[in-house]
Design a protein around this motif. Sequence first.
Motif, mmCIF file in Angstrom:
data_model
loop_
_atom_site.group_PDB
_atom_site.id
_atom_site.type_symbol
_atom_site.label_atom_id
_atom_site.label_comp_id
_atom_site.label_asym_id
_atom_site.label_seq_id
_atom_site.Cartn_x
_atom_site.Cartn_y
_atom_site.Cartn_z
ATOM 1 N N UNK A 171 0.839 -1.186 0.000
ATOM 2 C CA UNK A 171 0.000 0.000 0.000
ATOM 3 C C UNK A 171 0.873 1.234 0.000
ATOM 4 N N UNK A 172 0.288 2.368 -0.388
ATOM 5 C CA UNK A 172 1.016 3.638 -0.367
ATOM 6 C C UNK A 172 0.172 4.680 0.362
ATOM 7 N N UNK A 173 0.847 5.494 1.140
ATOM 8 C CA UNK A 173 0.182 6.607 1.817
ATOM 9 C C UNK A 173 0.784 7.905 1.294
ATOM 10 N N UNK A 174 -0.078 8.849 0.936
ATOM 11 C CA UNK A 174 0.344 10.111 0.332
ATOM 12 C C UNK A 174 -0.158 11.290 1.144
ATOM 13 N N UNK A 178 0.142 9.296 12.965
ATOM 14 C CA UNK A 178 -1.114 8.604 13.292
ATOM 15 C C UNK A 178 -1.824 8.143 12.029
ATOM 16 N N UNK A 179 -1.808 8.969 10.981
ATOM 17 C CA UNK A 179 -2.433 8.590 9.714
ATOM 18 C C UNK A 179 -1.731 7.390 9.082
ATOM 19 N N UNK A 180 -0.417 7.406 9.117
ATOM 20 C CA UNK A 180 0.353 6.308 8.520
ATOM 21 C C UNK A 180 0.103 5.016 9.294
ATOM 22 N N UNK A 181 0.113 5.105 10.612
ATOM 23 C CA UNK A 181 -0.150 3.905 11.421
ATOM 24 C C UNK A 181 -1.523 3.328 11.101
ATOM 25 N N UNK A 182 -2.516 4.204 11.048
ATOM 26 C CA UNK A 182 -3.882 3.762 10.795
ATOM 27 C C UNK A 182 -4.004 3.090 9.435
ATOM 28 N N UNK A 183 -3.385 3.674 8.432
ATOM 29 C CA UNK A 183 -3.511 3.128 7.084
ATOM 30 C C UNK A 183 -2.862 1.754 6.957
ATOM 31 N N UNK A 184 -1.677 1.594 7.515
ATOM 32 C CA UNK A 184 -0.961 0.338 7.320
ATOM 33 C C UNK A 184 -1.359 -0.752 8.316
ATOM 34 N N UNK A 185 -2.125 -0.409 9.333
ATOM 35 C CA UNK A 185 -2.490 -1.406 10.352
ATOM 36 C C UNK A 185 -3.130 -2.656 9.740
ATOM 37 N N UNK A 186 -4.122 -2.527 8.846
ATOM 38 C CA UNK A 186 -4.732 -3.750 8.279
ATOM 39 C C UNK A 186 -3.888 -4.403 7.188
ATOM 40 N N UNK A 208 -4.728 8.766 1.858
ATOM 41 C CA UNK A 208 -4.400 10.167 1.545
ATOM 42 C C UNK A 208 -4.751 11.050 2.738
ATOM 43 N N UNK A 209 -3.777 11.839 3.173
ATOM 44 C CA UNK A 209 -3.991 12.839 4.223
ATOM 45 C C UNK A 209 -3.940 14.213 3.567
ATOM 46 N N UNK A 210 -5.059 14.915 3.568
ATOM 47 C CA UNK A 210 -5.142 16.215 2.885
ATOM 48 C C UNK A 210 -4.989 17.328 3.921
ATOM 49 N N UNK A 211 -3.843 18.008 3.872
ATOM 50 C CA UNK A 211 -3.548 19.061 4.838
ATOM 51 C C UNK A 211 -4.073 20.403 4.337
#
Length: 384
Positions: free
Chosen positions: A196-199, A373-381, A329-332
Amino acid sequence: MHIEPFHIAVPQEDIDDLRRRIRATRWAPATPSPAWQQGVDAAWLRELADYWANRFDWRAAEQRLNRLPQFIADVEGQRVHVVHRRGVGPAPYPLVVTHGWPGSFVEFEALLERLCDPAAFGGDPADSFDVVVPSLPGFAFSQAPARPGMSAFQVADQWVWLMNGLGYPRFGAQGGDLGAGVSIALAARHPQVVDGIHLNFLPGSYEPATGAAQHALTPEEEAFLRDRNEWVAQEGGYAHMHATKPLTLAASLNDSPVGLAAWIAEKFRAWSDCEGDVERVFSKDELLTNISLYWYTQSIAPAMQMYWENRLQPMRFAHGSRVSTPVGFARFPKEISRPPRSWLERTFNVVQWNDMPGGGHFAAMEKPDLLAAEIRSFFRPLRT
């Protein structure tokens, strides 16, 4: 893959030469305009330059950076500088995090701590990561490409080789700015190894399929494209220069430390959630550590070269193209581009989307707790 430990050790004569050059600056004449309206504020730049020449302690910054576990890896004949910090937890998950411009690996100091040792920040040690932060080709201590063609797609291929050489046949990826492009390329070209990728950014060259009736733009997408085009017209001159005449600009920036500082620091102010006061978010020491890294490694020219290469290989997706790899995706709020979710979903399998309460383009420095926190949440599953 051959890999060896690395420690930063800038020669003293380079430090002395930098200070001499700053003190010999021929300052541009003032223009009748409000502060920051036409670019960097001259008074603030003089203050920053004085601090750089007379009070900034590179040796202290160097000592701090050398606490990071750094290495030089031979990746298909290319010397790549990499920070490789192992996680503290029962089963750390491998994650490659890629920086962009005008940043560097120093952006991720605070984020690394939170990802590698979440328990130290009140988190669950089961969420720990083994984090790999390579410096892009030509940035910092990574060797500049000897041949043309090193766009985000080719960098992604190198990162797969690097991660496999470090013992990670499968892994996740995260990135903003140029690093977002590399992460997308990893998902598109290597779905068999990238979980997976987080952006926290979407590259401007990304174009999904549009035009046919079933792909007509939504009102939200139309508004986004209008805003993006207006931003490019008002603020995108730097990228156009990087992508079309990088060597013309590099001749100046590689010779003038104050010119380099102006080019980089102005973006940290314009692109961050600082309400117009850059030092509300970044100290002079933080700004100058990053700028000094560009100066001492003479990396501004190869850094801009990647814009040239990415222009020749843009991220355009034809009708029917889909990237199945999960995307978060985390939109700042102060990011320079804020696409709607539907714009990504035209191509990507978006499984996590969150609007952040604060922060801008340099999220890892501005809001490391939020981003971690966003990265942890995304990759947890995805850890299994």
